[in-house]
Design a protein around this motif. Structure first.
Motif, PDB file in Angstrom:
ATOM      1  N   ALA A 177       9.922  -5.857   3.065  1.00  0.00           N
ATOM      2  CA  ALA A 177       8.715  -5.076   3.333  1.00  0.00           C
ATOM      3  C   ALA A 177       8.857  -4.299   4.643  1.00  0.00           C
ATOM      4  N   GLU A 178       9.450  -4.924   5.671  1.00  0.00           N
ATOM      5  CA  GLU A 178       9.664  -4.219   6.939  1.00  0.00           C
ATOM      6  C   GLU A 178      10.609  -3.038   6.754  1.00  0.00           C
ATOM      7  N   SER A 179      11.633  -3.193   5.903  1.00  0.00           N
ATOM      8  CA  SER A 179      12.571  -2.100   5.639  1.00  0.00           C
ATOM      9  C   SER A 179      11.866  -0.943   4.957  1.00  0.00           C
ATOM     10  N   VAL A 180      10.957  -1.250   4.048  1.00  0.00           N
ATOM     11  CA  VAL A 180      10.199  -0.196   3.349  1.00  0.00           C
ATOM     12  C   VAL A 180       9.342   0.572   4.341  1.00  0.00           C
ATOM     13  N   ILE A 181       8.632  -0.143   5.199  1.00  0.00           N
ATOM     14  CA  ILE A 181       7.738   0.503   6.163  1.00  0.00           C
ATOM     15  C   ILE A 181       8.538   1.323   7.177  1.00  0.00           C
ATOM     16  N   ALA A 182       9.705   0.812   7.579  1.00  0.00           N
ATOM     17  CA  ALA A 182      10.532   1.510   8.573  1.00  0.00           C
ATOM     18  C   ALA A 182      11.282   2.696   7.975  1.00  0.00           C
ATOM     19  N   GLY A 183      11.203   2.872   6.671  1.00  0.00           N
ATOM     20  CA  GLY A 183      11.873   3.996   6.030  1.00  0.00           C
ATOM     21  C   GLY A 183      13.345   3.752   5.748  1.00  0.00           C
ATOM     22  N   GLY A 202       0.815  -1.210   0.000  1.00  0.00           N
ATOM     23  CA  GLY A 202       0.000   0.000   0.000  1.00  0.00           C
ATOM     24  C   GLY A 202       0.847   1.257   0.000  1.00  0.00           C
ATOM     25  N   LEU A 203       1.935   1.253   0.785  1.00  0.00           N
ATOM     26  CA  LEU A 203       2.815   2.418   0.847  1.00  0.00           C
ATOM     27  C   LEU A 203       3.478   2.675  -0.503  1.00  0.00           C
ATOM     28  N   ILE A 204       3.992   1.616  -1.131  1.00  0.00           N
ATOM     29  CA  ILE A 204       4.640   1.757  -2.442  1.00  0.00           C
ATOM     30  C   ILE A 204       3.648   2.252  -3.482  1.00  0.00           C
ATOM     31  N   ALA A 205       2.458   1.647  -3.479  1.00  0.00           N
ATOM     32  CA  ALA A 205       1.440   2.026  -4.463  1.00  0.00           C
ATOM     33  C   ALA A 205       1.053   3.498  -4.309  1.00  0.00           C
ATOM     34  N   GLU A 206       0.901   3.955  -3.063  1.00  0.00           N
ATOM     35  CA  GLU A 206       0.501   5.347  -2.817  1.00  0.00           C
ATOM     36  C   GLU A 206       1.586   6.322  -3.267  1.00  0.00           C
ATOM     37  N   ARG A 207       2.827   6.032  -2.906  1.00  0.00           N
ATOM     38  CA  ARG A 207       3.905   6.959  -3.235  1.00  0.00           C
ATOM     39  C   ARG A 207       4.238   6.967  -4.721  1.00  0.00           C
ATOM     40  N   ALA A 208       4.080   5.835  -5.376  1.00  0.00           N
ATOM     41  CA  ALA A 208       4.456   5.760  -6.789  1.00  0.00           C
ATOM     42  C   ALA A 208       3.273   5.974  -7.729  1.00  0.00           C
ATOM     43  N   GLY A 209       2.073   6.032  -7.167  1.00  0.00           N
ATOM     44  CA  GLY A 209       0.895   6.215  -8.002  1.00  0.00           C
ATOM     45  C   GLY A 209       0.612   5.012  -8.881  1.00  0.00           C
ATOM     46  N   ILE A 210       0.825   3.825  -8.338  1.00  0.00           N
ATOM     47  CA  ILE A 210       0.565   2.594  -9.091  1.00  0.00           C
ATOM     48  C   ILE A 210      -0.406   1.739  -8.294  1.00  0.00           C
ATOM     49  N   ASP A 211      -0.896   0.676  -8.938  1.00  0.00           N
ATOM     50  CA  ASP A 211      -1.815  -0.202  -8.212  1.00  0.00           C
ATOM     51  C   ASP A 211      -1.013  -1.176  -7.331  1.00  0.00           C
ATOM     52  N   VAL A 212      -1.719  -1.799  -6.387  1.00  0.00           N
ATOM     53  CA  VAL A 212      -1.042  -2.643  -5.402  1.00  0.00           C
ATOM     54  C   VAL A 212      -0.458  -3.912  -6.031  1.00  0.00           C
ATOM     55  N   THR A 213      -1.060  -4.381  -7.118  1.00  0.00           N
ATOM     56  CA  THR A 213      -0.519  -5.566  -7.790  1.00  0.00           C
ATOM     57  C   THR A 213       0.857  -5.281  -8.363  1.00  0.00           C
ATOM     58  N   THR A 214       0.982  -4.120  -9.016  1.00  0.00           N
ATOM     59  CA  THR A 214       2.282  -3.717  -9.570  1.00  0.00           C
ATOM     60  C   THR A 214       3.291  -3.491  -8.445  1.00  0.00           C
TER      61      THR A 214
END
Length: 257
Positions: A233-239, A201-213
């Motif tokens: 995924a934990e590294s992405v969420i933790a910044g 969800g975080l990646i999709a929101e920041r990149a403007g893409i759908d969650v599948t991508t």
């Protein structure tokens, strides 16, 4: 049945009942299987007409190992059986039934090496009982006496009952432990799934893409860089990892195609 002690009606029977209770209690957090089995062999010597007891238990690989002995000679005789692949304890384990001999001085044809070693150590009678629950055998108990003679059937039945309780306790503990490990693994998997969903969800929101991508990019990067997708995924969420790095790899891969 032969008991040690003067007051058979009170002391002996009460001690036996207490032992059944002790052997049934394997659900404590600090359960120690070695201490548990040492209690069993010590109680056999205390309660019955035996001079020593030893116990072999299968390890994780199915091999018999010495786990408890009531005397200094016990370990020698138990290990002697294992090393020479001969003796009543091994027979009881292999045949899944009790094995006994009233006078090891004349057991040379059956167990030539073991009987000689036992007699040299001062033991001339043996009773071996399998640790068995239905078709499953996990070990065997040896009971030794200094004097020859037939074994009291009532005593043997009582010793076997104690061993049955101990066997059930150990198998129950193993089952609970295995279930605990399985539960921990399942909980870890569920946690990873939640983290991955959050990262998608975080990646999709920041990149403007759908969650599948976003998920495809996360999984692709993890595979290409030999990382666990849950850790990534934990590294992405933790910044600690920017979503753009995932998409950069993904888009470069796309352009190469």
């Amino acid at each position: 049945m032969m008991w040690h002690g003067e007051d058979v009606a009170t002391t002996g029977h009460q001690r036996l009942l207490d032992t059944f209770v002790e052997l049934a209690d394997t659900l404590t957090d600090d359960f120690d299987v070695i201490e548990f089995l040492q209690l069993l062999v010590d109680r056999c010597v205390e309660l019955f007409d035996v001079d020593a007891a030893g116990l072999l238990l299968t390890d994780a690989g199915g091999e018999l190992r010495l786990v408890a002995s009531s005397s200094e000679h016990g370990p020698f005789l138990e290990l002697f059986q294992l090393q020479n692949e001969e003796g009543p304890c091994l027979e009881a384990f292999d045949l899944a039934r009790p094995v006994e001999h009233a006078d090891l001085a004349i057991a040379g044809e059956r167990w030539p090496r073991f009987s000689a070693a036992a007699v040299d150590a001062g033991f001339v009678a043996v009773q071996a009982l399998p640790m068995r629950l239905r078709a499953r055998v996990i070990g065997a108990l040896n009971l030794f006496r200094h004097h020859p003679g037939d074994w009291d059937p009532a005593m043997v039945r009582t010793a076997a009952a104690l061993l049955d309780v101990a066997t059930i306790g150990i198998l129950q503990h193993r089952s609970i432990h295995s279930q605990h490990v399985l539960t921990e693994q399942l909980q870890a998997a569920l946690h990873s799934r939640v983290v991955i969903e959050q990262a998608k969800g975080l990646i999709a929101e920041r990149a403007g893409i759908d969650v599948t991508t976003a998920f495809d990019a996360l999984r692709r990067y993890a595979r290409q860089h030999n990382r666990k997708i849950g850790d990534l995924a934990e590294s992405v969420i933790a910044g600690r990892f920017e979503p753009g790095e995932l998409l950069g790899d993904s888009r470069r891969g796309h352009h190469r195609r």
